[in-house]
Motif scaffolding. Sequence first.
Motif, PDB file in Angstrom:
ATOM      1  N   GLY A   1       0.823  -1.209   0.000  1.00 42.89           N
ATOM      2  CA  GLY A   1       0.000   0.000   0.000  1.00 42.89           C
ATOM      3  C   GLY A   1       0.855   1.256   0.000  1.00 42.89           C
ATOM      4  O   GLY A   1       0.551   2.226  -0.694  1.00 42.89           O
ATOM      5  N   TYR A   2       1.922   1.253   0.779  1.00 42.57           N
ATOM      6  CA  TYR A   2       2.831   2.401   0.804  1.00 42.57           C
ATOM      7  C   TYR A   2       3.520   2.579  -0.545  1.00 42.57           C
ATOM      8  O   TYR A   2       3.666   3.697  -1.030  1.00 42.57           O
ATOM      9  CB  TYR A   2       3.862   2.217   1.916  1.00 42.57           C
ATOM     10  N   LEU A   3       3.907   1.475  -1.166  1.00 41.86           N
ATOM     11  CA  LEU A   3       4.528   1.546  -2.489  1.00 41.86           C
ATOM     12  C   LEU A   3       3.554   2.108  -3.523  1.00 41.86           C
ATOM     13  O   LEU A   3       3.936   2.946  -4.348  1.00 41.86           O
ATOM     14  CB  LEU A   3       5.009   0.157  -2.913  1.00 41.86           C
ATOM     15  N   ALA A   4       2.295   1.688  -3.462  1.00 42.83           N
ATOM     16  CA  ALA A   4       1.284   2.231  -4.378  1.00 42.83           C
ATOM     17  C   ALA A   4       1.067   3.718  -4.125  1.00 42.83           C
ATOM     18  O   ALA A   4       0.934   4.503  -5.072  1.00 42.83           O
ATOM     19  CB  ALA A   4      -0.025   1.469  -4.209  1.00 42.83           C
ATOM     20  N   TRP A   5       1.037   4.122  -2.845  1.00 45.11           N
ATOM     21  CA  TRP A   5       0.871   5.540  -2.511  1.00 45.11           C
ATOM     22  C   TRP A   5       2.039   6.363  -3.047  1.00 45.11           C
ATOM     23  O   TRP A   5       1.843   7.444  -3.603  1.00 45.11           O
ATOM     24  CB  TRP A   5       0.745   5.686  -0.999  1.00 45.11           C
ATOM     25  N   LEU A   6       3.264   5.849  -2.909  1.00 42.12           N
ATOM     26  CA  LEU A   6       4.425   6.563  -3.452  1.00 42.12           C
ATOM     27  C   LEU A   6       4.341   6.669  -4.978  1.00 42.12           C
ATOM     28  O   LEU A   6       4.689   7.697  -5.554  1.00 42.12           O
ATOM     29  CB  LEU A   6       5.719   5.843  -3.063  1.00 42.12           C
ATOM     30  N   GLY A   7       3.879   5.601  -5.626  1.00 48.18           N
ATOM     31  CA  GLY A   7       3.736   5.633  -7.077  1.00 48.18           C
ATOM     32  C   GLY A   7       2.732   6.675  -7.529  1.00 48.18           C
ATOM     33  O   GLY A   7       2.969   7.402  -8.494  1.00 48.18           O
ATOM     34  N   LEU A   8       1.606   6.752  -6.838  1.00 46.60           N
ATOM     35  CA  LEU A   8       0.599   7.752  -7.197  1.00 46.60           C
ATOM     36  C   LEU A   8       1.111   9.165  -6.949  1.00 46.60           C
ATOM     37  O   LEU A   8       0.876  10.074  -7.748  1.00 46.60           O
ATOM     38  CB  LEU A   8      -0.682   7.525  -6.394  1.00 46.60           C
ATOM     39  N   LYS A   9       1.818   9.353  -5.853  1.00 45.24           N
ATOM     40  CA  LYS A   9       2.384  10.663  -5.542  1.00 45.24           C
ATOM     41  C   LYS A   9       3.428  11.058  -6.590  1.00 45.24           C
ATOM     42  O   LYS A   9       3.469  12.199  -7.035  1.00 45.24           O
ATOM     43  CB  LYS A   9       3.010  10.600  -4.151  1.00 45.24           C
ATOM     44  N   TRP A  10       4.271  10.101  -6.984  1.00 51.42           N
ATOM     45  CA  TRP A  10       5.294  10.364  -7.985  1.00 51.42           C
ATOM     46  C   TRP A  10       4.648  10.710  -9.327  1.00 51.42           C
ATOM     47  O   TRP A  10       5.080  11.631 -10.011  1.00 51.42           O
ATOM     48  CB  TRP A  10       6.192   9.140  -8.134  1.00 51.42           C
ATOM     49  N   ARG A  11       3.580   9.972  -9.690  1.00 48.60           N
ATOM     50  CA  ARG A  11       2.918  10.219 -10.965  1.00 48.60           C
ATOM     51  C   ARG A  11       2.275  11.596 -11.003  1.00 48.60           C
ATOM     52  O   ARG A  11       2.376  12.314 -12.007  1.00 48.60           O
ATOM     53  CB  ARG A  11       1.864   9.136 -11.211  1.00 48.60           C
ATOM     54  N   SER A  12       1.625  12.006  -9.898  1.00 49.52           N
ATOM     55  CA  SER A  12       1.004  13.327  -9.880  1.00 49.52           C
ATOM     56  C   SER A  12       2.055  14.426  -9.898  1.00 49.52           C
ATOM     57  O   SER A  12       1.872  15.472 -10.523  1.00 49.52           O
ATOM     58  CB  SER A  12       0.093  13.491  -8.669  1.00 49.52           C
ATOM     59  N   GLN A  13       3.191  14.195  -9.249  1.00 45.97           N
ATOM     60  CA  GLN A  13       4.275  15.195  -9.262  1.00 45.97           C
ATOM     61  C   GLN A  13       4.881  15.296 -10.662  1.00 45.97           C
ATOM     62  O   GLN A  13       5.219  16.392 -11.115  1.00 45.97           O
ATOM     63  CB  GLN A  13       5.342  14.798  -8.246  1.00 45.97           C
ATOM     64  N   LYS A  14       4.995  14.164 -11.339  1.00 47.07           N
ATOM     65  CA  LYS A  14       5.530  14.163 -12.699  1.00 47.07           C
ATOM     66  C   LYS A  14       4.606  14.925 -13.651  1.00 47.07           C
ATOM     67  O   LYS A  14       5.057  15.699 -14.496  1.00 47.07           O
ATOM     68  CB  LYS A  14       5.694  12.708 -13.163  1.00 47.07           C
ATOM     69  N   ARG A  15       3.300  14.701 -13.485  1.00 46.26           N
ATOM     70  CA  ARG A  15       2.327  15.426 -14.330  1.00 46.26           C
ATOM     71  C   ARG A  15       2.387  16.925 -14.066  1.00 46.26           C
ATOM     72  O   ARG A  15       2.278  17.730 -14.983  1.00 46.26           O
ATOM     73  CB  ARG A  15       0.905  14.932 -14.064  1.00 46.26           C
ATOM     74  N   ARG A  16       2.538  17.301 -12.783  1.00 49.81           N
ATOM     75  CA  ARG A  16       2.587  18.714 -12.419  1.00 49.81           C
ATOM     76  C   ARG A  16       3.823  19.393 -13.005  1.00 49.81           C
ATOM     77  O   ARG A  16       3.776  20.545 -13.430  1.00 49.81           O
ATOM     78  CB  ARG A  16       2.585  18.853 -10.901  1.00 49.81           C
ATOM     79  N   SER A  17       4.938  18.681 -13.064  1.00 41.58           N
ATOM     80  CA  SER A  17       6.185  19.289 -13.577  1.00 41.58           C
ATOM     81  C   SER A  17       6.184  19.396 -15.087  1.00 41.58           C
ATOM     82  O   SER A  17       6.939  20.182 -15.637  1.00 41.58           O
ATOM     83  CB  SER A  17       7.379  18.479 -13.112  1.00 41.58           C
TER      84      SER A  17
END
Length: 43
Positions: free
Chosen positions: A25-41
Amino acid sequence: MDQAAILDHEFRIAAYAVTWVIQLGYLAWLGLKWRSQKRRSMR
Protein backbone atom coordinates in the motif's frame (compact mmCIF):
# COMPACT_ATOMS: atom_id res chain seq x y z
CA MET A 1 1.10 -30.14 16.32
CA ASP A 2 -0.47 -28.89 19.51
CA GLN A 3 -2.95 -26.05 19.75
CA ALA A 4 -0.33 -23.47 20.79
CA ALA A 5 1.88 -24.27 17.80
CA ILE A 6 -1.04 -23.98 15.39
CA LEU A 7 -2.08 -20.65 16.89
CA ASP A 8 1.52 -19.38 16.75
CA HIS A 9 1.78 -20.41 13.10
CA GLU A 10 -1.52 -18.72 12.18
CA PHE A 11 -0.50 -15.55 14.02
CA ARG A 12 2.84 -15.48 12.20
CA ILE A 13 1.14 -15.90 8.80
CA ALA A 14 -1.33 -13.11 9.64
CA ALA A 15 1.51 -10.82 10.75
CA TYR A 16 3.40 -11.44 7.49
CA ALA A 17 0.25 -10.79 5.46
CA VAL A 18 -0.47 -7.51 7.28
CA THR A 19 3.15 -6.43 6.82
CA TRP A 20 3.03 -7.13 3.08
CA VAL A 21 -0.28 -5.27 2.69
CA ILE A 22 1.13 -2.23 4.48
CA GLN A 23 4.32 -2.25 2.40
CA LEU A 24 2.51 -2.70 -0.92
CA GLY A 25 0.00 0.00 0.00
CA TYR A 26 2.83 2.40 0.80
CA LEU A 27 4.53 1.55 -2.49
CA ALA A 28 1.28 2.23 -4.38
CA TRP A 29 0.87 5.54 -2.51
CA LEU A 30 4.42 6.56 -3.45
CA GLY A 31 3.74 5.63 -7.08
CA LEU A 32 0.60 7.75 -7.20
CA LYS A 33 2.38 10.66 -5.54
CA TRP A 34 5.29 10.36 -7.99
CA ARG A 35 2.92 10.22 -10.96
CA SER A 36 1.00 13.33 -9.88
CA GLN A 37 4.28 15.20 -9.26
CA LYS A 38 5.53 14.16 -12.70
CA ARG A 39 2.33 15.43 -14.33
CA ARG A 40 2.59 18.71 -12.42
CA SER A 41 6.19 19.29 -13.58
CA MET A 42 5.28 18.68 -17.24
CA ARG A 43 2.78 21.56 -17.33
